[in-house]
Design an enzyme around this catalytic site. Structure first.
Site, mmCIF file in Angstrom:
data_model
loop_
_atom_site.group_PDB
_atom_site.id
_atom_site.type_symbol
_atom_site.label_atom_id
_atom_site.label_comp_id
_atom_site.label_asym_id
_atom_site.label_seq_id
_atom_site.Cartn_x
_atom_site.Cartn_y
_atom_site.Cartn_z
ATOM 1 N N CYS A 274 108.468 -24.467 65.832
ATOM 2 C CA CYS A 274 109.505 -24.459 66.870
ATOM 3 C C CYS A 274 109.689 -25.824 67.529
ATOM 4 O O CYS A 274 110.817 -26.338 67.626
ATOM 5 C CB CYS A 274 109.215 -23.373 67.902
ATOM 6 S SG CYS A 274 107.762 -23.655 68.929
ATOM 7 N N HIS A 322 106.956 -21.413 73.227
ATOM 8 C CA HIS A 322 108.031 -21.384 72.238
ATOM 9 C C HIS A 322 109.240 -22.128 72.796
ATOM 10 O O HIS A 322 109.510 -22.090 74.002
ATOM 11 C CB HIS A 322 108.431 -19.948 71.888
ATOM 12 C CG HIS A 322 109.378 -19.862 70.731
ATOM 13 N ND1 HIS A 322 108.970 -20.055 69.429
ATOM 14 C CD2 HIS A 322 110.716 -19.639 70.678
ATOM 15 C CE1 HIS A 322 110.023 -19.944 68.622
ATOM 16 N NE2 HIS A 322 111.081 -19.695 69.360
ATOM 17 N N HIS A 334 116.444 -21.622 66.616
ATOM 18 C CA HIS A 334 115.003 -21.825 66.747
ATOM 19 C C HIS A 334 114.302 -21.469 65.449
ATOM 20 O O HIS A 334 114.872 -20.848 64.559
ATOM 21 C CB HIS A 334 114.447 -20.997 67.913
ATOM 22 C CG HIS A 334 114.381 -19.525 67.644
ATOM 23 N ND1 HIS A 334 113.357 -18.723 68.095
ATOM 24 C CD2 HIS A 334 115.224 -18.680 66.966
ATOM 25 C CE1 HIS A 334 113.557 -17.469 67.727
ATOM 26 N NE2 HIS A 334 114.667 -17.413 67.053
#
Length: 359
Positions: A274, A322, A334
């Site tokens: 990520c 994240h 993402h």
């Protein structure tokens, strides 16, 4: 004599045998029932498996970010160590050269200056020649003293560099140990998630993948629409980033990464995790971001959710574990988790933590 005989034992009657057998069987059945109750491992429901898998993936991603941070620090320590070793080698070469010159000068003085000045003057047939030699010896002595000072200074410098290098070696070893620990943690979490997924049937797993994909119709048309979508967003005054052209390039890069696999620790070009995706996207626009989610959130100006503009970084979970890139209309691009690919997803698919706009 009869009084010493043992009384004869009577055998069990048929009814007694049947009663004993019945009690034995009942006891065995009861023990089995209790044993089964205490040792049974009932199959979890698909919802329970999904919750556990999601938890493990979240923990694995947190461990991945710790791995990324440790790797960044280990790489920095290794670069510093390499620089110290190169500088130590250069200083050592200069020191050896100075030592050689000092040795040559000292040897020459030893060969030519063994007699005292008064004796040499008395023995000299030409006073002018002696005076010239004496002046040379004095200058040589000055050079000798300067050479000794330079060598001593060089020894001190090389010693300090070697001490620094030894410290960096210890730091690098510690960082590599930390790196190995985080790597093992990630691998253990992913292995546990795989074991949980294996408990689902093929149909249940397919349903789980469909639910966790969270792909909207935007994802299908996104790559083809990237060049047109970014200018349209720049033209909207309410959502224009502080630096529209760079934000647009970062967003276009993220669109181009759709479909590439998630690989933990990866920063592209063929795969990403990520924070590796957001770092690579903004690097393509000429902006350097740190490596981890918990450092990227502080790399720019914090923005509220209602102020989001395309290109902003959006963060999730309480531990800031994240990150994705906002692309407008409540959507982000993402890299979700291992086994998935870079994709478009709604912001509401994960617990919101904050957002920042890279400077």
């Amino acid at each position: 004599m009869a009084s010493h005989r043992k009384p004869r034992q009577r055998p069990f009657s048929g009814g007694t045998v049947r009663t004993a057998a019945t009690l034995a069987l009942a006891g065995a059945a009861t023990a089995t029932a209790f044993e089964g109750t205490s040792q049974a491992d009932p199959r979890p429901t698909p919802a329970q498996v999904e919750a556990e898998v999601n938890r493990l993936y979240e923990e694995a991603e947190a461990a991945t970010e710790r791995y990324n941070g440790a790797k960044e620090q280990a790489d920095e320590a290794e670069r510093a160590l390499t620089g110290l070793r190169e500088e130590t080698a250069r200083r050592t070469d200069r020191l050896n050269t100075a030592r050689g010159a000092l040795g040559t000068l000292a040897a020459g003085q030893y060969r030519g200056g063994s007699l005292g000045t008064a004796v040499r003057l008395a023995l000299s047939s030409d006073p002018q020649e002696y005076l010239a030699q004496a002046a040379f010896i004095a200058r040589a002595g000055d050079r000798n003293a300067a050479g000794i000072t330079a060598v001593r200074r060089g020894l001190d410098e090389v010693g300090k560099l070697r001490t620094q290098a030894a410290g960096r070696v210890s730091e690098l070893r510690a960082k590599r140990d930390e790196l190995a620990g985080h790597k093992a943690e990630v691998q253990a979490k992913l292995a546990a998630a795989s074991r949980q997924l294996a408990r689902l049937s093929a149909e249940e797993r397919a349903a789980y993948e469909a639910r966790t994909a969270a792909v909207t119709a935007t994802a299908t048309a996104a790559p083809a629409a990237a060049s047109a979508a970014a200018p349209a967003r720049r033209a909207a005054p309410a959502q224009a980033p502080a630096d529209g052209s760079r934000a647009a390039r970062a967003v276009a890069f993220a669109y181009g990464a759709i479909g590439k696999p998630y690989v933990w620790g990866a920063t592209g070009p063929g795969s990403f995790d990520c924070s590796g995706l957001t770092q690579a996207a903004w690097r393509s626009a000429g902006v350097s971001l740190p490596r981890t989610t918990y450092t990227q959130i502080n790399a720019g100006r914090r923005v509220s959710r209602d102020q989001l503009a395309p290109g902003d970084l959006v963060f999730f979970y309480s531990g800031i574990t994240h990150v994705g890139m906002y692309i407008g209309n409540g959507q982000m691009i993402h890299a979700p988790r291992p086994g998935s690919t870079v994709r478009v997803a709604p912001l509401d698919s994960m617990p919101w933590a904050g957002a920042s706009r890279p400077a």
